[in-house]
Design a protein around this motif. Structure first.
Motif, PDB file in Angstrom:
ATOM      1  N   PHE A 126      -3.648 -12.029 -16.399  1.00 39.30           N
ATOM      2  CA  PHE A 126      -3.119 -10.852 -16.678  1.00 39.30           C
ATOM      3  C   PHE A 126      -3.230  -9.816 -15.147  1.00 39.30           C
ATOM      4  O   PHE A 126      -2.896  -8.839 -15.429  1.00 39.30           O
ATOM      5  N   LEU A 127      -3.740 -10.251 -14.447  1.00 37.45           N
ATOM      6  CA  LEU A 127      -3.825  -9.599 -12.963  1.00 37.45           C
ATOM      7  C   LEU A 127      -2.457  -8.835 -12.638  1.00 37.45           C
ATOM      8  O   LEU A 127      -2.299  -7.861 -12.134  1.00 37.45           O
ATOM      9  N   PRO A 128      -1.172  -9.480 -12.848  1.00 38.38           N
ATOM     10  CA  PRO A 128       0.023  -8.811 -12.675  1.00 38.38           C
ATOM     11  C   PRO A 128       0.405  -7.911 -13.252  1.00 38.38           C
ATOM     12  O   PRO A 128       1.071  -6.974 -12.738  1.00 38.38           O
ATOM     13  N   PHE A 129      -0.458  -7.560 -14.411  1.00 36.85           N
ATOM     14  CA  PHE A 129      -0.090  -6.114 -15.198  1.00 36.85           C
ATOM     15  C   PHE A 129      -0.775  -5.053 -14.481  1.00 36.85           C
ATOM     16  O   PHE A 129      -0.334  -3.951 -14.482  1.00 36.85           O
ATOM     17  N   VAL A 130      -1.964  -5.392 -13.776  1.00 35.79           N
ATOM     18  CA  VAL A 130      -2.468  -4.147 -12.922  1.00 35.79           C
ATOM     19  C   VAL A 130      -1.661  -3.908 -11.763  1.00 35.79           C
ATOM     20  O   VAL A 130      -1.282  -2.812 -11.408  1.00 35.79           O
ATOM     21  N   ALA A 131      -0.882  -4.887 -11.118  1.00 38.94           N
ATOM     22  CA  ALA A 131      -0.078  -4.850 -10.038  1.00 38.94           C
ATOM     23  C   ALA A 131       1.380  -3.990 -10.539  1.00 38.94           C
ATOM     24  O   ALA A 131       1.469  -3.144  -9.906  1.00 38.94           O
ATOM     25  N   LEU A 132       1.575  -4.284 -11.868  1.00 42.69           N
ATOM     26  CA  LEU A 132       2.755  -3.469 -12.385  1.00 42.69           C
ATOM     27  C   LEU A 132       2.326  -2.087 -12.610  1.00 42.69           C
ATOM     28  O   LEU A 132       3.248  -0.998 -12.166  1.00 42.69           O
ATOM     29  N   LEU A 133       1.243  -1.724 -13.115  1.00 39.36           N
ATOM     30  CA  LEU A 133       0.773  -0.351 -13.333  1.00 39.36           C
ATOM     31  C   LEU A 133       0.900   0.298 -11.947  1.00 39.36           C
ATOM     32  O   LEU A 133       1.084   1.472 -11.804  1.00 39.36           O
ATOM     33  N   ALA A 134      -0.008  -0.322 -10.777  1.00 46.28           N
ATOM     34  CA  ALA A 134       0.002   0.522  -9.652  1.00 46.28           C
ATOM     35  C   ALA A 134       1.374   0.497  -9.145  1.00 46.28           C
ATOM     36  O   ALA A 134       1.419   1.678  -8.427  1.00 46.28           O
ATOM     37  N   ALA A 135       2.274  -0.540  -9.028  1.00 44.65           N
ATOM     38  CA  ALA A 135       3.584  -0.407  -8.555  1.00 44.65           C
ATOM     39  C   ALA A 135       4.321   0.896  -9.457  1.00 44.65           C
ATOM     40  O   ALA A 135       4.996   1.567  -8.520  1.00 44.65           O
ATOM     41  N   LEU A 136       4.162   0.883 -10.699  1.00 47.48           N
ATOM     42  CA  LEU A 136       4.803   2.063 -11.307  1.00 47.48           C
ATOM     43  C   LEU A 136       4.478   3.026 -10.987  1.00 47.48           C
ATOM     44  O   LEU A 136       5.211   3.998 -10.844  1.00 47.48           O
ATOM     45  N   ALA A 137       2.964   3.459 -10.864  1.00 52.89           N
ATOM     46  CA  ALA A 137       2.688   4.782 -10.495  1.00 52.89           C
ATOM     47  C   ALA A 137       2.934   5.076  -8.798  1.00 52.89           C
ATOM     48  O   ALA A 137       3.489   6.225  -8.819  1.00 52.89           O
ATOM     49  N   LEU A 138       3.033   4.277  -8.201  1.00 52.35           N
ATOM     50  CA  LEU A 138       3.716   4.424  -6.638  1.00 52.35           C
ATOM     51  C   LEU A 138       5.197   4.880  -6.831  1.00 52.35           C
ATOM     52  O   LEU A 138       5.552   5.685  -6.029  1.00 52.35           O
ATOM     53  N   ARG A 139       5.830   4.073  -7.295  1.00 52.97           N
ATOM     54  CA  ARG A 139       7.332   4.405  -7.535  1.00 52.97           C
ATOM     55  C   ARG A 139       7.685   5.478  -8.081  1.00 52.97           C
ATOM     56  O   ARG A 139       8.611   6.300  -7.635  1.00 52.97           O
ATOM     57  N   CYS A 140       6.915   6.145  -9.034  1.00 54.37           N
ATOM     58  CA  CYS A 140       7.206   7.282  -9.848  1.00 54.37           C
ATOM     59  C   CYS A 140       6.839   8.352  -8.950  1.00 54.37           C
ATOM     60  O   CYS A 140       7.507   9.425  -8.728  1.00 54.37           O
ATOM     61  N   ALA A 141       5.651   8.424  -8.013  1.00 54.73           N
ATOM     62  CA  ALA A 141       5.289   9.264  -7.125  1.00 54.73           C
ATOM     63  C   ALA A 141       6.570   9.375  -5.946  1.00 54.73           C
ATOM     64  O   ALA A 141       6.719  10.580  -5.675  1.00 54.73           O
ATOM     65  N   TRP A 142       6.924   8.305  -5.626  1.00 55.14           N
ATOM     66  CA  TRP A 142       8.138   8.386  -4.632  1.00 55.14           C
ATOM     67  C   TRP A 142       9.270   9.177  -5.213  1.00 55.14           C
ATOM     68  O   TRP A 142      10.087   9.575  -4.596  1.00 55.14           O
TER      69      TRP A 142
END
Length: 161
Positions: A126-142
């Motif tokens: 389930f490590l890629p779920f953490v990556a998905l949340l981090a990428a989503l937070a960064l993408r939304c900030a951008w």
């Protein structure tokens, strides 16, 4: 540099998908060709499927290709679109960022448990779920920054020139 990272993420996604396909073929041949199903292939296919979906959603599939409901967006004017984009990205990105620490804690906690056949730690599964949340937070900030600059406010079905 960003283009290199995108190519690398795409290459890893393609490798994961190729591995999933290969495991699936081995599973079919073993089960129907030799009449001897292999338990590890079922488990590996599920793990690879989870990785392919989460990795691709986080790093490979561009935002414009995700599912979106654009009826209100296309009917709204430019100012309203800016507000919609800022508010929606603050909500989604904020929730992803808020969930990140607890998700990381749970995923690392699950390292003590393994999958039934291959004994792959669930933290790895389930490590890629953490990556998905981090990428989503960064993408939304951008996206918030871009909306405040007046970019990305075109019709959803018509990409910017």
């Amino acid at each position: 540099m960003l283009a290199l990272l995108r190519r690398g993420a795409g290459a890893l996604g393609a490798l994961l998908f190729a591995a999933l396909f290969l495991v699936f073929v081995v599973q079919i041949v073993a089960r129907f060709g030799f009449g001897k199903p292999l338990p590890w292939t079922d488990e590996m296919a599920v793990v690879l499927y989870v990785w392919v979906i989460l990795w691709s959603a986080a790093f490979v599939v561009p935002e414009r290709e995700h599912v979106m409901f654009d009826l209100l967006w296309n009917a709204a004017g430019r100012r309203t679109r800016r507000v919609m984009r800022v508010v929606s990205n603050l909500m989604v990105g904020g929730l992803a960022a808020w969930a990140l620490p607890a998700t990381w804690d749970y995923v690392t906690f699950m390292s003590r448990e393994g999958t039934p056949v291959l004994n792959v730690p669930f933290s790895l599964v389930f490590l890629p779920f953490v990556a998905l949340l981090a990428a989503l937070a960064l993408r939304c900030a951008w996206n918030v920054l871009e909306a405040l600059r007046g970019r990305g406010l075109e019709d959803a079905g018509v990409p910017a020139a």
